[in-house]
Design an enzyme around this catalytic site. Structure first.
Site, PDB file in Angstrom:
ATOM      1  N   GLY A 114       0.842  -1.207   0.000  1.00 52.62           N
ATOM      2  CA  GLY A 114       0.000   0.000   0.000  1.00 52.62           C
ATOM      3  C   GLY A 114       0.869   1.246   0.000  1.00 52.62           C
ATOM      4  N   ILE A 172      -5.436  11.778   9.086  1.00 50.75           N
ATOM      5  CA  ILE A 172      -4.048  12.171   8.799  1.00 50.75           C
ATOM      6  C   ILE A 172      -4.025  13.255   7.716  1.00 50.75           C
ATOM      7  CG2 ILE A 172      -1.754  11.355   8.096  1.00 50.75           C
ATOM      8  CD1 ILE A 172      -2.739  10.050  10.708  1.00 50.75           C
ATOM      9  N   ILE A 208      -0.957  -1.893  -5.644  1.00 50.92           N
ATOM     10  CA  ILE A 208      -1.655  -2.387  -6.839  1.00 50.92           C
ATOM     11  C   ILE A 208      -1.547  -1.372  -7.976  1.00 50.92           C
ATOM     12  CG2 ILE A 208      -3.980  -1.504  -6.280  1.00 50.92           C
ATOM     13  CD1 ILE A 208      -4.729  -4.651  -7.030  1.00 50.92           C
ATOM     14  N   ARG A 209      -1.217  -0.110  -7.615  1.00 56.14           N
ATOM     15  CA  ARG A 209      -1.014   0.918  -8.652  1.00 56.14           C
ATOM     16  C   ARG A 209       0.282   1.663  -8.364  1.00 56.14           C
ATOM     17  NH1 ARG A 209      -3.074   5.748  -5.836  1.00 56.14           N
ATOM     18  NH2 ARG A 209      -3.783   4.886  -3.877  1.00 56.14           N
ATOM     19  N   TYR A 262     -15.734  -0.142   7.555  1.00 49.04           N
ATOM     20  CA  TYR A 262     -14.314   0.122   7.798  1.00 49.04           C
ATOM     21  C   TYR A 262     -13.975  -0.086   9.284  1.00 49.04           C
ATOM     22  CZ  TYR A 262     -10.053   3.009   8.130  1.00 49.04           C
ATOM     23  OH  TYR A 262      -8.787   3.479   8.371  1.00 49.04           O
ATOM     24  N   GLY A 264      -0.361   4.838  -1.340  1.00 48.19           N
ATOM     25  CA  GLY A 264      -1.437   5.548  -0.647  1.00 48.19           C
ATOM     26  C   GLY A 264      -0.919   6.751   0.123  1.00 48.19           C
TER      27      GLY A 264
HETATM   28  N1  SER Z   1      -9.123   8.704   7.912  1.00 49.24           N
HETATM   29  C1  SER Z   1      -9.962   7.545   8.055  1.00 49.24           C
HETATM   30  C2  SER Z   1     -11.274   7.757   7.421  1.00 49.24           C
HETATM   31  O1  SER Z   1     -11.734   8.873   7.431  1.00 49.24           O
HETATM   32  C3  SER Z   1     -10.134   7.213   9.502  1.00 49.24           C
HETATM   33  O2  SER Z   1      -9.191   6.265   9.892  1.00 49.24           O
HETATM   34  O3  SER Z   1     -11.869   6.843   6.956  1.00 49.24           O
END
Ligand code: SER
Length: 325
Positions: free
Chosen positions: A18, A182, A45-46, A152, A21
């Site tokens: 990853g 982040i 993957i990209r 998620y 990303g």
């Molecule tokens: N930054 C993430 C989201 O917004 C949270 O872990 O899905």
């Protein structure tokens, strides 16, 4: 990136899954800087951005293909894996089963490979999304009620339990933190609820106005990228006993209205409008602030970049980028 990490004596080969990303890109760049370009293998993957692809080794890799991961581990004699491939909160709501498949299998493959003795150490990120409506929202404790409402969040909570299982049952050295939102300028986030806090900086520069998908007073825990990368590498490097499955880590927290005021100190005619959509509900289920005392006392975690400094760094770097286009 400000160099607040010490240099480590470590020649093991590290694989980042990853790597193209948002976090993967900057983690890879920092690991190359600290441990040498030849000791860090990027995969995704990209392909990644120009800076990531400019130097160092890169492999195209599907994180759900266990054999493909094993082939790369053997090819480069990998001993540490940073398993970052995941579908974030907003995209995962659109493709729940695909998200479950990616988020779970990519982790389980790496844990199995560690159990089988192919690698020695694993980093896997969890998230504030493990918490839900029934969790205390301010100063959210390390150990508390966890009833996530998003796919998620469910995948991250299940992932934490799997990490703990492999650690206690098979003695796998797996380390983890619960990242907040982040914020960074090098690579855009994608498909997250906290993404507004990155978009707002881009729009402040290009349009002088931003239409926010969260409401004015929605407070969320956030962190500048350098701190997230620092947390990750220092947790992986610490010799102190790591007893916990996934550590709460905290830096700053703010509302859309507060980040707007911080931007307006530099761009006085910047304005914001609010049009909360389905993402508002996700944001409201998450904590407003995090208690990260355990991480502080266990492995000396400490954040550095506050809201005002982060705003300066973001605007400075994005202005340079947009001006050079
Ligand atoms: N930054 C993430 C989201 O917004 C949270 O872990 O899905």
């Amino acid at each position: 990136m400000s160099g607040f990490l010490i240099h480590y004596m470590d020649n093991t080969i590290k694989l980042i899954i990853g790597a193209s990303g948002q976090i993967g890109t900057e983690l890879t760049l920092k690991l190359r800087q600290l441990f040498g370009v030849d000791n860090v293998i990027a995969s995704d993957i990209r392909i990644g951005n120009t800076e990531l692809m400019a130097e160092g080794k890169f492999e195209i890799l599907d994180a759900t293909d266990k054999n493909a991961i094993l082939n790369i581990i053997k090819k480069y004699n990998i001993s540490e894996v940073y398993s970052l491939a995941a579908m974030l909160s907003v995209t995962a709501e659109k493709y729940p089963h695909k998200a479950w498949d990616l988020n779970m299998n990519s982790l389980l493959h790496v844990l199995e490979l560690a159990k089988e003795g192919h690698i020695n150490k694993v980093f896997w990120p969890s998230s504030i999304a493990v918490f839900g409506n029934s969790t205390p929202h301010t100063n959210t404790p390390q150990n508390t009620i966890m009833e996530p409402t998003t796919v998620y969040g469910i995948s991250k909570l299940a992932g934490e339990r799997w990490c703990d299982y492999y650690k206690s049952k098979y003695n796998v050295d797996v380390r983890s933190v619960r990242y907040p939102g982040i914020i960074s300028w090098k690579t855009n986030p994608g498909g997250g609820t906290t993404d507004y806090a990155v978009e707002i900086f881009h729009k402040a520069i290009t349009d002088r106005t931003y239409n926010c998908f969260l409401s004015e007073h929605t407070r969320l825990p956030m962190m500048y990228m350098d701190d997230a990368v620092n947390a990750t590498i220092s947790l992986m490097q610490t010799e102190l006993p790591i007893n916990f499955t996934s550590y709460n880590i905290a830096a700053i927290n703010f509302t859309p209205s507060e980040i707007t005021k911080s931007i307006q100190k530099h761009i006085s005619d910047f304005s914001i409008t609010y049009a909360p959509d389905f993402r508002q509900q996700i944001a409201e289920s998450w904590p407003e602030s995090i208690d990260d005392n355990l991480a502080k006392t266990s492995w000396n975690w400490k954040y550095r970049v506050d809201l005002e400094r982060m705003t300066e760094i973001m605007l400075e770097n994005l202005k340079l980028r947009y001006n050079s286009k």
